[in-house]
Design a protein around this motif. Structure first.
Motif, short mmCIF file in Angstrom:
data_model
loop_
_atom_site.label_atom_id
_atom_site.label_comp_id
_atom_site.label_asym_id
_atom_site.label_seq_id
_atom_site.Cartn_x
_atom_site.Cartn_y
_atom_site.Cartn_z
N TYR A 67 1.17 15.29 -5.93
CA TYR A 67 0.35 14.80 -7.20
C TYR A 67 -1.08 15.44 -7.29
O TYR A 67 -1.60 15.92 -5.94
CB TYR A 67 0.33 13.37 -7.11
CG TYR A 67 -0.22 12.67 -6.18
CD1 TYR A 67 -1.68 12.22 -6.07
CD2 TYR A 67 0.70 12.51 -4.88
CE1 TYR A 67 -1.99 11.55 -4.85
CE2 TYR A 67 0.24 11.79 -3.79
CZ TYR A 67 -1.10 11.39 -3.47
OH TYR A 67 -1.51 10.73 -2.63
N SER A 100 -9.38 18.38 -11.05
CA SER A 100 -8.02 17.81 -10.43
C SER A 100 -7.20 18.88 -9.80
O SER A 100 -7.07 20.07 -10.01
CB SER A 100 -7.18 17.30 -11.75
OG SER A 100 -6.05 16.71 -11.33
N ASP A 138 0.77 -1.31 0.11
CA ASP A 138 0.21 0.04 -0.08
C ASP A 138 0.83 1.32 0.04
O ASP A 138 0.49 2.27 -0.60
CB ASP A 138 -1.00 0.02 1.20
CG ASP A 138 -2.00 1.01 1.16
OD1 ASP A 138 -2.57 1.28 -0.14
OD2 ASP A 138 -2.33 1.80 2.18
N TYR A 139 1.67 1.27 1.10
CA TYR A 139 2.73 2.33 0.94
C TYR A 139 4.02 1.92 1.48
O TYR A 139 4.16 1.15 2.25
CB TYR A 139 2.06 3.61 1.59
CG TYR A 139 1.77 3.54 3.06
CD1 TYR A 139 2.86 3.52 3.98
CD2 TYR A 139 0.78 3.10 3.73
CE1 TYR A 139 2.93 3.43 5.41
CE2 TYR A 139 0.44 2.64 5.05
CZ TYR A 139 1.70 3.09 5.93
OH TYR A 139 1.46 2.70 7.33
N TRP A 156 5.50 7.49 0.28
CA TRP A 156 5.15 7.36 -1.06
C TRP A 156 4.31 5.95 -1.39
O TRP A 156 4.44 4.83 -0.81
CB TRP A 156 6.31 7.54 -2.16
CG TRP A 156 7.43 6.32 -1.75
CD1 TRP A 156 7.46 5.17 -2.68
CD2 TRP A 156 8.29 6.13 -0.87
NE1 TRP A 156 8.53 4.27 -2.52
CE2 TRP A 156 8.76 4.88 -1.29
CE3 TRP A 156 8.72 6.90 0.14
CZ2 TRP A 156 10.02 4.47 -0.49
CZ3 TRP A 156 10.02 6.12 0.98
CH2 TRP A 156 10.46 5.42 0.67
N SER A 157 3.30 5.94 -2.57
CA SER A 157 2.68 4.85 -2.86
C SER A 157 2.40 4.86 -4.41
O SER A 157 3.14 5.73 -5.06
CB SER A 157 1.34 4.88 -2.15
OG SER A 157 0.42 5.95 -2.51
N SER A 158 1.67 3.96 -4.93
CA SER A 158 1.48 3.97 -6.36
C SER A 158 0.66 5.40 -6.79
O SER A 158 0.75 5.66 -7.94
CB SER A 158 0.46 2.85 -6.65
OG SER A 158 -0.58 2.79 -5.90
N LYS A 159 0.07 5.91 -5.75
CA LYS A 159 -0.75 7.07 -6.08
C LYS A 159 0.40 8.34 -6.35
O LYS A 159 0.22 9.25 -7.21
CB LYS A 159 -1.62 7.67 -5.14
CG LYS A 159 -2.82 6.74 -4.90
CD LYS A 159 -3.55 6.86 -3.85
CE LYS A 159 -5.02 6.09 -3.52
NZ LYS A 159 -5.66 6.72 -2.34
N GLY A 160 1.25 8.09 -5.63
CA GLY A 160 2.40 9.31 -5.80
C GLY A 160 3.04 9.54 -4.34
O GLY A 160 3.20 8.86 -3.68
N THR A 196 -5.34 14.57 -7.71
CA THR A 196 -6.34 13.79 -7.75
C THR A 196 -7.52 14.50 -7.94
O THR A 196 -7.88 15.95 -7.85
CB THR A 196 -6.46 13.31 -6.22
OG1 THR A 196 -6.77 14.37 -5.08
CG2 THR A 196 -5.17 12.41 -5.77
N ASN A 227 0.33 16.99 -0.67
CA ASN A 227 0.37 15.83 -2.02
C ASN A 227 1.23 16.79 -3.05
O ASN A 227 0.89 17.73 -3.28
CB ASN A 227 -0.97 15.62 -2.64
CG ASN A 227 -1.73 14.72 -1.85
OD1 ASN A 227 -1.42 14.11 -0.66
ND2 ASN A 227 -2.76 14.31 -2.19
#
Length: 251
Positions: free
Chosen positions: A148, A157, A88-89, A114-118, A150, A146
């Motif tokens: 990134y 966004s 997950d992170y 950090w994770s797959s999202k950013g 969303t 963040n």
């Protein structure tokens, strides 16, 4: 993402100085009753006599998609297994303790998450008060920024940053048993974002009971109430509780 949950922690530990005040390794598993999901966390931390502290951790989630495939399709009950576990992170944290008075200290610090999202950068400041040998009190403000963007509830966004406030109350019953309460409130910096409770803010309450078996082994149990933030099979605003069991090894 890392496929081996220990690889990241081993690499982090290898880069730490050998002269340390305390090195710990923590294993923890948990279950959310509202979302019907499992988690596991691996964490290594080290503190130094000069006031510095650092840690690295990795968290895995099971049934992360809540009964839905990555393309949104339904999954059978047999798919709700530990084989569905994904990283997950990862995060690295450090802080410094400045004792500015007899019973007071200040802890500036930060987390790189950090994770797959950013990636998130989470600076914080914490003040602690030690009224006696058995009690400890703490208050922390953290800002989760963040890097990134969303999509918010309006389909736009933006950067979904979060303001967070934590309160800590610790008590030692005796040499073996201790208790910790952590109360948390957090709120989206952007009003167009909501949590699974359909609000821009949410709260959490965590209760941890720890037993010090000896100088190197300490198991613990934890119960958390996570507000109406459960999400399962497309339904949100579900009352969420989390149960955790963990153990800490002091090396």
């Amino acid at each position: 993402m890392q496929k081996n949950p220990l690889r990241f922690l081993i690499l982090f530990a290898a880069g730490l100085p050998l002269a340390s005040h305390a090195l710990t390794f923590d294993l923890r598993g948990g279950y959310k009753t509202g979302s019907h999901s499992y988690e596991s966390r691996y964490k290594i931390s080290e503190s130094w006599a000069n006031g510095w502290w650092a840690s690295a951790e990795m968290d895995n989630k099971n049934n992360k998609n809540n009964g839905k495939g990555t393309n949104g399709s339904d999954k059978s009950d047999s798919a709700h297994s530990f084989g569905d576990s994904t990283t997950d992170y990862n995060e690295i944290e450090t802080n410094y303790t400045w004792r500015f008075a007899d019973k007071w200290n200040l802890q500036p610090g930060g987390i790189y998450h950090w994770s797959s999202k950013g990636t998130q950068i989470r600076p914080y400041i914490r003040v602690n008060y030690l009224p006696g040998a058995d009690w400890s009190l703490g208050l922390r403000y953290r800002y989760d920024y963040n890097t990134y963007e969303t999509v918010n509830d309006e389909g736009e966004s933006h950067r979904d940053s979060v303001n967070r406030l934590d309160i800590f109350v610790g008590y030692k019953f005796n040499r073996e048993w201790s208790f910790l309460y952590q109360g948390t409130a957090y709120k989206h910096a952007n009003e167009d974002y909501t949590y699974k409770n359909n609000k821009t803010w949410a709260t959490e309450n965590a209760f941890t009971l720890r037993y010090k078996w000896n100088e190197w082994f300490s198991p613990y149990v934890e119960y958390d109430y996570l507000d109406q933030q459960g999400y399962y099979e497309g339904e949100d605003n579900v009352s969420e509780s989390r149960y955790r069991i963990g153990m800490t090894f002091t090396l």
